[in-house]
Design a protein around this motif. Structure first.
Motif, PDB file in Angstrom:
ATOM      1  N   MET A 111      26.534  15.223 -34.265  1.00 26.87           N
ATOM      2  CA  MET A 111      25.378  15.786 -33.570  1.00 26.87           C
ATOM      3  C   MET A 111      25.326  17.275 -33.857  1.00 26.87           C
ATOM      4  O   MET A 111      26.290  17.999 -33.592  1.00 26.87           O
ATOM      5  N   ASP A 112      24.216  17.724 -34.420  1.00 30.85           N
ATOM      6  CA  ASP A 112      23.962  19.142 -34.643  1.00 30.85           C
ATOM      7  C   ASP A 112      22.840  19.564 -33.706  1.00 30.85           C
ATOM      8  O   ASP A 112      21.721  19.061 -33.800  1.00 30.85           O
ATOM      9  N   VAL A 146      20.917  13.866 -35.049  1.00 30.74           N
ATOM     10  CA  VAL A 146      22.020  12.918 -34.869  1.00 30.74           C
ATOM     11  C   VAL A 146      22.109  12.020 -36.096  1.00 30.74           C
ATOM     12  O   VAL A 146      21.105  11.444 -36.538  1.00 30.74           O
ATOM     13  N   VAL A 147      23.316  11.908 -36.649  1.00 32.98           N
ATOM     14  CA  VAL A 147      23.553  11.054 -37.811  1.00 32.98           C
ATOM     15  C   VAL A 147      24.676  10.083 -37.472  1.00 32.98           C
ATOM     16  O   VAL A 147      25.817  10.501 -37.224  1.00 32.98           O
ATOM     17  N   VAL A 148      24.351   8.797 -37.448  1.00 28.07           N
ATOM     18  CA  VAL A 148      25.356   7.745 -37.298  1.00 28.07           C
ATOM     19  C   VAL A 148      25.651   7.216 -38.706  1.00 28.07           C
ATOM     20  O   VAL A 148      24.776   6.651 -39.358  1.00 28.07           O
ATOM     21  N   THR A 158      19.648   7.875 -38.577  1.00 23.83           N
ATOM     22  CA  THR A 158      19.433   9.308 -38.404  1.00 23.83           C
ATOM     23  C   THR A 158      18.208   9.525 -37.527  1.00 23.83           C
ATOM     24  O   THR A 158      17.191   8.839 -37.704  1.00 23.83           O
ATOM     25  N   THR A 159      18.294  10.470 -36.593  1.00 26.62           N
ATOM     26  CA  THR A 159      17.152  10.763 -35.744  1.00 26.62           C
ATOM     27  C   THR A 159      17.144  12.236 -35.355  1.00 26.62           C
ATOM     28  O   THR A 159      18.195  12.893 -35.334  1.00 26.62           O
ATOM     29  N   THR A 160      15.962  12.751 -35.087  1.00 24.23           N
ATOM     30  CA  THR A 160      15.772  14.135 -34.647  1.00 24.23           C
ATOM     31  C   THR A 160      14.938  14.135 -33.373  1.00 24.23           C
ATOM     32  O   THR A 160      13.976  13.366 -33.249  1.00 24.23           O
ATOM     33  N   ASP A 161      15.307  15.002 -32.433  1.00 24.91           N
ATOM     34  CA  ASP A 161      14.604  15.030 -31.157  1.00 24.91           C
ATOM     35  C   ASP A 161      14.514  16.470 -30.656  1.00 24.91           C
ATOM     36  O   ASP A 161      15.426  17.276 -30.880  1.00 24.91           O
TER      37      ASP A 161
END
Length: 250
Positions: A111-112, A146-148, A158-161
């Protein structure tokens, strides 16, 4: 008309002279050695991770950048402004399912997070007997990537929020006379009794006594906490550690 303009100009000049010590710009930046800890659980498919399972931090220390800018002015009805930036990195393991896809075992996850704080505030005390107290509101903008990672039987995700969280802001500062030393702490927090988020800092700094630009150094400790329990979601994440940096006062 000329008389009115002359009167306004004179008033502005007098206000500038009287309030010269009330106009100030400060900025700083440095490194935060934060250590993440905790977990996040979900029992539905919503949220940033679309997680129906558990994320657990590996509690790996990380060096993160931070920066801040403070602008103070003498116009009472207009709030002063403080802007802040900090990054956070966390590594852990995700188990269960992500975005409807089951993970065999667990998958490494990173998580960045980037946080931008926009804080309008007022001075309740302004270096009165060497004491400053500020009160305001913080709009904390949180950008999460977030990168799983892929594992056997799971292709990765991968998702961005982006989320904006309103917080109450309180800052206190004490200047130690004739030393250049200052003690400071601030709190940004919100809670409804069950769900809580806070961001707390305490520091000591030293400012060199130069005429126009005053450089300084700061050393402190910072902790951020997110705790949520609403039935379908349980989050207990903490990011804490020491920080150190440089300052400039104008």
């Amino acid at each position: 008309m000329k008389k009115i303009l002359s009167t306004l100009a004179l008033a502005a000049a007098m206000t500038t002279v009287v309030s010269a010590d009330m106009m100030r710009i400060e900025m700083g930046g440095g490194v935060w050695k934060e250590t993440p800890s905790g977990y996040a659980k979900r029992t539905d498919s919503g949220g940033v991770l679309h997680l129906n399972g558990t994320y657990t931090s590996r509690e790996k220390e990380s060096s993160e950048a931070y920066a801040w800018l403070l602008i103070k002015h003498p116009i009472f009805i207009i709030p002063n402004i403080r802007l802040e930036y900090v990054s956070i990195s966390d590594e852990g393991l995700t188990s269960g399912s992500v975005n409807g896809i089951n993970i065999p075992g667990s998958a490494p996850t990173t998580m960045d997070i980037k946080e931008y704080d926009i804080i309008p505030y007022y001075n309740l005390l302004d270096n009165t007997f060497w004491t400053t107290i500020d009160l305001g509101l913080d709009a904390k903008v949180i950008e999460s990537d977030v990168v799983v990672s892929p594992v056997t039987g799971f292709s990765g995700y991968t998702t961005t929020d982006t989320t904006v969280i309103p917080l109450v802001y309180v800052r206190g500062r004490i200047e130690i006379p004739s030393t250049g030393l200052g003690l400071e702490a601030d709190v940004k927090a919100i809670t409804d009794g069950t769900d809580t988020m806070y961001d707390v800092r305490a520091k000591i700094d030293y400012t060199f006594d130069f005429d126009v630009i005053q450089p300084g150094i700061e050393v402190g400790y910072r902790t951020q906490k997110v705790k949520i329990d609403d039935g379908s979601t349980q989050v207990d994440l903490d990011y804490s550690g020491v920080y150190a940096g440089l300052m400039l006062r104008f």
